[in-house]
Design an enzyme around this catalytic site. Structure first.
Site, short mmCIF file in Angstrom:
data_model
loop_
_atom_site.label_atom_id
_atom_site.label_comp_id
_atom_site.label_asym_id
_atom_site.label_seq_id
_atom_site.Cartn_x
_atom_site.Cartn_y
_atom_site.Cartn_z
N ILE A 11 0.70 -1.15 0.10
CA ILE A 11 -0.01 0.11 -0.03
C ILE A 11 0.77 1.09 -0.05
O ILE A 11 0.38 2.26 -0.43
CB ILE A 11 -1.18 -0.08 1.25
CG1 ILE A 11 -2.13 0.86 0.99
CG2 ILE A 11 -0.11 0.49 2.74
CD1 ILE A 11 -3.24 0.80 1.97
N GLY A 32 4.08 -4.20 11.04
CA GLY A 32 2.95 -4.47 9.87
C GLY A 32 2.80 -3.29 8.95
O GLY A 32 3.92 -2.57 8.57
N ASP A 34 1.54 -0.60 9.55
CA ASP A 34 1.88 0.60 10.10
C ASP A 34 3.52 1.18 10.10
O ASP A 34 3.88 2.21 9.67
CB ASP A 34 1.57 0.61 11.66
CG ASP A 34 1.44 1.59 12.62
OD1 ASP A 34 1.23 1.68 13.83
OD2 ASP A 34 1.68 3.10 11.94
N THR A 118 -6.47 -7.97 10.36
CA THR A 118 -6.35 -9.18 10.00
C THR A 118 -4.83 -9.84 10.24
O THR A 118 -4.37 -10.89 9.83
CB THR A 118 -6.70 -9.50 8.56
OG1 THR A 118 -5.90 -8.94 7.64
CG2 THR A 118 -7.96 -9.19 8.57
N1 APR Z 1 0.62 -3.03 2.40
C1 APR Z 1 -0.30 -3.28 2.35
N2 APR Z 1 -0.90 -4.50 3.46
C2 APR Z 1 0.04 -4.88 4.49
C3 APR Z 1 1.54 -4.30 4.19
C4 APR Z 1 1.63 -3.31 3.24
N3 APR Z 1 2.95 -2.80 3.15
N4 APR Z 1 1.99 -4.66 5.41
C5 APR Z 1 1.18 -5.58 6.01
N5 APR Z 1 0.10 -5.57 5.46
C6 APR Z 1 -1.15 -6.42 5.67
C7 APR Z 1 -0.92 -7.51 6.64
O1 APR Z 1 -0.72 -8.65 6.01
C8 APR Z 1 -2.59 -7.65 7.12
O2 APR Z 1 -3.27 -8.20 6.12
O3 APR Z 1 -2.21 -5.56 6.48
C9 APR Z 1 -3.03 -6.20 7.08
C10 APR Z 1 -3.01 -5.76 8.55
O4 APR Z 1 -1.83 -6.31 9.33
P1 APR Z 1 -1.21 -5.27 10.43
O5 APR Z 1 -0.31 -4.42 9.66
O6 APR Z 1 -0.60 -6.54 11.45
O7 APR Z 1 -2.18 -4.48 11.26
P2 APR Z 1 -3.22 -5.27 12.21
O8 APR Z 1 -3.61 -6.51 12.20
O9 APR Z 1 -4.51 -4.22 12.20
O10 APR Z 1 -2.55 -4.92 13.59
C11 APR Z 1 -2.20 -3.46 13.82
O11 APR Z 1 -0.07 -4.01 14.28
O12 APR Z 1 1.67 -2.89 13.27
C12 APR Z 1 0.92 -2.97 14.56
O13 APR Z 1 0.89 -0.76 15.16
C13 APR Z 1 0.29 -1.54 14.51
O14 APR Z 1 -0.26 -2.28 16.86
C14 APR Z 1 -1.00 -2.10 15.39
C15 APR Z 1 -1.28 -3.50 14.95
#
Ligand code: APR
Length: 177
Positions: A11, A32, A34, A118
């Site tokens: 993204i 992730g 973030d 997720t």
């Molecule tokens: N682009 C698109 N999607 C992504 C990317 C990326 N660069 N990186 C990870 N993802 C996807 C993951 O594979 C998952 O399907 O984003 C989705 C959400 O996963 P997470 O990033 O782990 O977010 P979430 O499950 O909402 O957990 C949030 O994670 O990173 C920390 O600070 C954040 O504490 C918060 C928690």
């Protein structure tokens, strides 16, 4: 439903009006998506986030995109999965709805969502995708402003769940006879 599209990719590479960040309540970065968004946007993103005072689960806040190709970042905080009895479905839907409301309020019409909650937050992906697609479809039904909403999935399985949800949505729309 033609205004919704599913793509597989990172993204942080999308040059849209805004990309949505799956943040945590502190808005001070994490792993992730973030972590990827903060790395790509550069330190000015964290600086702006520091001034936001955090974000409750289900709510959304807007910042600039800085070094990202996207103009803005919409930070939303998804629910941590606790088994399904702690209002997780409604809170997840709220993330999509509030993010789009915020975008509309700023005239941002081309938006990409990751699959919120997720990953690290453990929300079952097969349960999250229909909630995401249905919620966005409900907003689009009432708001002609939006140009294109992308579900930017990080894997083919995640994308297939979103495509399947989109297909069943249009199947529901088909007239009965
Ligand atoms: N682009 C698109 N999607 C992504 C990317 C990326 N660069 N990186 C990870 N993802 C996807 C993951 O594979 C998952 O399907 O984003 C989705 C959400 O996963 P997470 O990033 O782990 O977010 P979430 O499950 O909402 O957990 C949030 O994670 O990173 C920390 O600070 C954040 O504490 C918060 C928690």
């Amino acid at each position: 439903m033609e205004r919704m599209r599913v793509v597989v990719g990172d993204i942080t590479t999308l040059a849209l009006d805004a990309i949505v960040n799956a943040a945590n309540a502190s808005l001070l970065g994490g792993g992730g998506v973030d972590g990827a968004i903060h790395r790509a946007a550069g330190p000015k993103l964290l600086e702006e986030c520091r001034g936001l005072g955090g974000c409750p689960t289900g709510a959304a806040k807007l910042t600039r995109g800085y070094d990202l190709p996207a103009r803005f970042v919409i930070h939303t905080v998804g629910p941590v999965w606790q088994g399904g009895k702690a209002d997780e479905d409604a809170l997840l839907a709220s993330c999509y709805r509030r993010s789009l409301e915020l975008a509309a309020g700023h005239g941002l019409t081309r938006i990409a969502f990751p699959a919120i909650s997720t990953g690290i937050y453990g929300f079952p992906a097969e349960r999250a995708a229909p909630i995401a697609v249905r919620t966005v479809a409900e907003v689009l039904a009432h708001d002609r402003l939006f140009g294109e909403i992308l579900f930017c999935c990080f894997s083919e399985p995640s994308a297939e769940l979103h495509r399947r949800s989109l297909r069943s949505l249009s199947a529901d729309d088909r007239p009965l006879n």
